[in-house]
Scaffold this motif. Sequence first.
Motif, PDB file in Angstrom:
ATOM      1  N   HIS A   1       0.827  -1.190   0.000  1.00 49.60           N
ATOM      2  CA  HIS A   1       0.000   0.000   0.000  1.00 49.60           C
ATOM      3  C   HIS A   1       0.866   1.246   0.000  1.00 49.60           C
ATOM      4  N   LYS A   2       0.322   2.338  -0.499  1.00 51.31           N
ATOM      5  CA  LYS A   2       1.094   3.576  -0.554  1.00 51.31           C
ATOM      6  C   LYS A   2       1.487   4.072   0.838  1.00 51.31           C
ATOM      7  N   ALA A   3       0.572   3.952   1.798  1.00 54.92           N
ATOM      8  CA  ALA A   3       0.868   4.443   3.147  1.00 54.92           C
ATOM      9  C   ALA A   3       1.149   3.322   4.123  1.00 54.92           C
ATOM     10  N   LEU A   4       0.753   2.093   3.752  1.00 58.82           N
ATOM     11  CA  LEU A   4       0.901   0.954   4.652  1.00 58.82           C
ATOM     12  C   LEU A   4       1.516  -0.206   3.898  1.00 58.82           C
ATOM     13  N   ASN A   5       2.515  -0.799   4.486  1.00 58.35           N
ATOM     14  CA  ASN A   5       3.197  -1.913   3.862  1.00 58.35           C
ATOM     15  C   ASN A   5       2.588  -3.209   4.394  1.00 58.35           C
ATOM     16  N   ILE A   6       1.586  -3.762   3.688  1.00 52.24           N
ATOM     17  CA  ILE A   6       0.877  -4.943   4.131  1.00 52.24           C
ATOM     18  C   ILE A   6       1.039  -6.037   3.079  1.00 52.24           C
ATOM     19  N   TYR A   7       1.408  -7.227   3.518  1.00 53.14           N
ATOM     20  CA  TYR A   7       1.510  -8.365   2.614  1.00 53.14           C
ATOM     21  C   TYR A   7       0.356  -9.316   2.914  1.00 53.14           C
ATOM     22  N   MET A   8      -0.485  -9.554   1.900  1.00 47.95           N
ATOM     23  CA  MET A   8      -1.686 -10.314   2.143  1.00 47.95           C
ATOM     24  C   MET A   8      -1.680 -11.666   1.437  1.00 47.95           C
ATOM     25  N   ASN A   9      -0.493 -12.223   1.204  1.00 46.11           N
ATOM     26  CA  ASN A   9      -0.425 -13.512   0.551  1.00 46.11           C
ATOM     27  C   ASN A   9      -0.577 -14.661   1.535  1.00 46.11           C
ATOM     28  N   GLU A  10      -0.728 -14.381   2.817  1.00 46.24           N
ATOM     29  CA  GLU A  10      -0.991 -15.424   3.790  1.00 46.24           C
ATOM     30  C   GLU A  10      -2.463 -15.820   3.746  1.00 46.24           C
ATOM     31  N   VAL A  11      -2.765 -16.971   4.370  1.00 46.11           N
ATOM     32  CA  VAL A  11      -4.148 -17.415   4.459  1.00 46.11           C
ATOM     33  C   VAL A  11      -4.788 -16.769   5.689  1.00 46.11           C
ATOM     34  N   TRP A  12      -5.845 -16.000   5.444  1.00 43.22           N
ATOM     35  CA  TRP A  12      -6.595 -15.353   6.516  1.00 43.22           C
ATOM     36  C   TRP A  12      -7.846 -16.166   6.795  1.00 43.22           C
ATOM     37  N   THR A  13      -8.261 -16.204   8.054  1.00 39.74           N
ATOM     38  CA  THR A  13      -9.443 -16.954   8.458  1.00 39.74           C
ATOM     39  C   THR A  13     -10.398 -16.046   9.221  1.00 39.74           C
ATOM     40  N   MET A  14     -11.687 -16.164   8.906  1.00 38.62           N
ATOM     41  CA  MET A  14     -12.694 -15.401   9.643  1.00 38.62           C
ATOM     42  C   MET A  14     -13.836 -16.323  10.029  1.00 38.62           C
ATOM     43  N   GLY A  15     -14.242 -16.262  11.307  1.00 39.83           N
ATOM     44  CA  GLY A  15     -15.351 -17.062  11.799  1.00 39.83           C
ATOM     45  C   GLY A  15     -16.583 -16.208  12.026  1.00 39.83           C
TER      46      GLY A  15
END
Length: 389
Positions: free
Chosen positions: A222-236
């Motif tokens: 992101h331009k202001a935030l360095n976030i890597y989203m290639n991990e597996v995210w889980t939501m319940g």
Amino acid sequence: MEILVTENAGTQVEPLIRNRSNITLEFTDDFVMPVARYDDKVVLKKLYEKGQELKGTLISSARLKGDSWTVSSDRFDITRVQGNALSQYAEGSYAFEGTDEAATFKKDYEDALVKAEEERQAAIARAAAEKAERIAAFRKFLTGTWTASGPMMRNGGVHTGRDGRATAGLEMTFPEGDEATGVVPMTLYVQDNPVDSVPVNAGFTVSDDGKSVKIRARSNTHKALNIYMNEVWTMGEDGVLQAGGRDRWTIQMEKDGEATAAKKAAVEKITAHDNALRELATKHSAGMAPSRFRDMRMNQNTYTNVILEATPREGARVFGAGEYDEDSNIALTAIHAGVLKEGEAGVVKITYRRYKDRPYIQGTTANGVTSERFTDYGRYSIELVEKLK
């Protein structure tokens, strides 16, 4: 047993008596062999009947050991008998091959196999239907727009951008449907400025138990935030989106609620603000103001109009009063000069002059801002052209 021939193959002192005999064996029970089994039922083939005889020959040896003889069989020639006595099978558990009862055993067994397979397939179908029902129910729960109701957390602390202030938000919209897998559009944004965002498509998979969804998006910075989203995210069902690898990321999501409405309102407000600034910039032929005067690179005795938002960065400084040094932060200078109040925006006119002398210009405290003194040949002044309403 009929002894035919007897001889002493030893000596008178150590006799070894060998006999050749005819042997007759009589069956005291029917002998049978199983040819098919159907669970606890067996189909038998009769080999020998009770009273039937078998004939053969026997060669035996006898040695004198003290006062008794030790007898052993050297050779026994007779038809090998296989199978079992019929009395070893319980009444009602067997039938003879070729009989109607044996055919009934086979039919009952095959019918039971067909029934068991039908029940197995029915159980599989029920399990699949229950799984599809669970997934469809969770998909219905997911359908809608999920927006972060708080900042993204990293290892228990609020995750901020490189500036130490910007916090990350996330929004994703699940489409209607009952499929276990699909694509969900996601948006990673700065919470204080959701217009500053990056869209990303992610694949999702609902768990078989219908209690959670796994989401995987491609890497993005992101331009202001360095976030890597290639991990597996889980939501319940609790709406907590989390990923656990080397770092532990969590973010509380809310569906079609206040967070979504607040983000939408913020986007509309910021967009309207930006549009108004663009109109003002067009009206006065103004460019965007840099952070400091020195970054404007103006020629001597010239002026220019710039769009300015009076939101100075942390640690910004001002040098001078009325006329300012090139190292002064422009936004903080506008506040010090009374041109704009903090948080306001508008078009300002900046003029650059260069003098022959370089006296000290003392700093002052004005409009809540304290400036510092400076000495230089070049000086900048700032005045309001039009304030954004």
